[in-house]
Write an enzyme that holds these catalytic residues in place. Structure first.
Site, PDB file in Angstrom:
ATOM      1  CE  LYS A 115      -4.770  -1.675   1.395  1.00 35.05           C
ATOM      2  NZ  LYS A 115      -5.175  -1.538   3.163  1.00 35.05           N
ATOM      3  CE  LYS A 201      -8.513 -10.203  -2.983  1.00 37.20           C
ATOM      4  NZ  LYS A 201      -8.479 -10.545  -1.525  1.00 37.20           N
ATOM      5  CE  LYS A 204     -13.485  -0.006  -2.004  1.00 31.26           C
ATOM      6  NZ  LYS A 204     -14.263   1.723  -1.989  1.00 31.26           N
TER       7      LYS A 204
END
Ligand code: TRP
Length: 339
Positions: A115, A201, A204
């Site tokens: 991240k 993956k 959203k």
């Protein structure tokens, strides 16, 4: 048996969330109850502020995820369902554990590295200490079983390290404060991949809505997305070996297997030799059949803000009552005076 798990209140709950996490919560709700234990599930809203976020969206997403969990079968009467922000003991225990967690341990977390990327200096402190809050989340309730996806395994190992070091440093062998939590990663919590790219993956945050099946999609949308899902020109093989190097085909077969509750080998026995022109409609029908009841319940609940808030309020009160004894024991073990 004490089952504890958290889920980020992301918007647009999708099939990947359902098959990867929520379905297991529902299974553990039953198992914990059968074993005379308790299961607690919470929205990790405190974790959500570790990245840039929109406050109004966070509120809306938190409610939307509660509606999703209940629609998928979590029963607020049988499980303790709440959001972290209403149980301040999570943040308190995180601080107490910050004295035990080591910088080096956090520096090794792959999620932090992914991240933060190249810009570590520019990240929030919360993103770095995120796994300490996660450890507090489960240790606060003496969790024994923590159902999670594969990507959370390292965070759970860290929680075990923190619990162990705290017990070693501040407790007698006869009276440890914390239980070591066990991550439960069910094999069928396989990573559900994007319908457009079998190496990514289902997420959203993918800009293409065609890449995922949302739990809010209606029957026509589901069928269209499955029919347009990326595949290759070969028919399905009759054995799993034939799916090697065919990520998109493997993903669709995997989704079918998990939803139908059968093995991948059985799916291939049934559909091997058939092209996607035949397999896709069958998969679409199965998805529609499994998701329709969830969709119906979700749509009935999502607008009822008062009911959703009442669920969270009630869950938080029960969670606080369970959390307080452990938090008190942690303060005491550290020698912190509290009157
Ligand atoms: N970090 C988890 C995720 O992104 C969510 C989470 C927060 C969690 N606290 C937890 C999961 C405690 C299990 C236990 O999926």
């Amino acid at each position: 048996m004490r089952v504890v798990s958290g889920i980020q209140p992301t918007g647009k709950p999708h099939l990947g969330n359902y098959l990867g996490a929520i379905r297991n919560y529902v299974a553990f709700q039953d198992q914990a109850e059968a074993a005379g234990g308790v299961s607690l599930y919470f929205l990790a809203d405190l974790h959500a502020i570790s990245l840039a976020h929109d406050p109004a969206e966070l509120t809306a997403n938190t409610r939307e995820m509660v509606a999703t969990l209940v629609a998928c079968g979590l029963d607020p009467a049988r499980s303790v369902l709440f959001n972290q922000a209403q149980v301040p003991q999570h943040a308190e225990l995180q601080w107490l554990l910050s004295g035990t967690a080591r910088m080096g341990w956090l520096n090794r977390m792959t999620q932090w590295k992914d991240k933060a990327g190249k810009n570590r200096e520019g990240q929030s402190v919360a993103l770095f200490t995120y796994p300490v809050l996660q450890a507090a989340d489960v240790m606060l309730y003496q969790a024994t079983h923590v159902p999670v996806g594969d990507d959370q395994k390292q965070h759970l190992e860290l929680a075990r390290d923190i619990a162990q070091k705290f017990n070693n440093d501040f407790c007698t062998d006869a009276a440890p404060v914390f239980t070591l939590p066990e991550p439960i990663i069910p094999p069928e919590a396989a990573r559900i991949m994007s319908l457009r790219d079998g190496s990514a993956k289902m997420s959203k945050s993918d800009p293409s809505d065609m890449s995922r099946i949302n739990l809010t999609d209606d029957a026509d949308t589901i069928m269209t997305k499955i029919k347009k899902a990326r595949t290759d020109p070969e028919p399905l093989p009759s054995e799993a070996k034939g799916l090697e190097g065919r990520a998109e085909a493997a993903n669709l077969a995997e989704i079918y297997a998990v939803l139908a509750g059968i093995s991948l080998a059985d799916v291939l026995r049934q559909f091997g030799g058939q092209g996607f022109g035949q397999f896709k409609p069958a998969l679409g029908e199965l998805l529609i059949e499994k998701l329709a009841p969830i969709n119906l319940r979700f749509n009935a609940l999502r607008q009822d803000t008062a009911a959703l808030d009442a669920i969270l309020r009630d869950g938080a009160a029960r969670a606080r009552a369970l959390a307080i004894p452990t938090l008190d024991a942690a303060y005491a073990a550290l020698g912190l005076l509290r009157g």
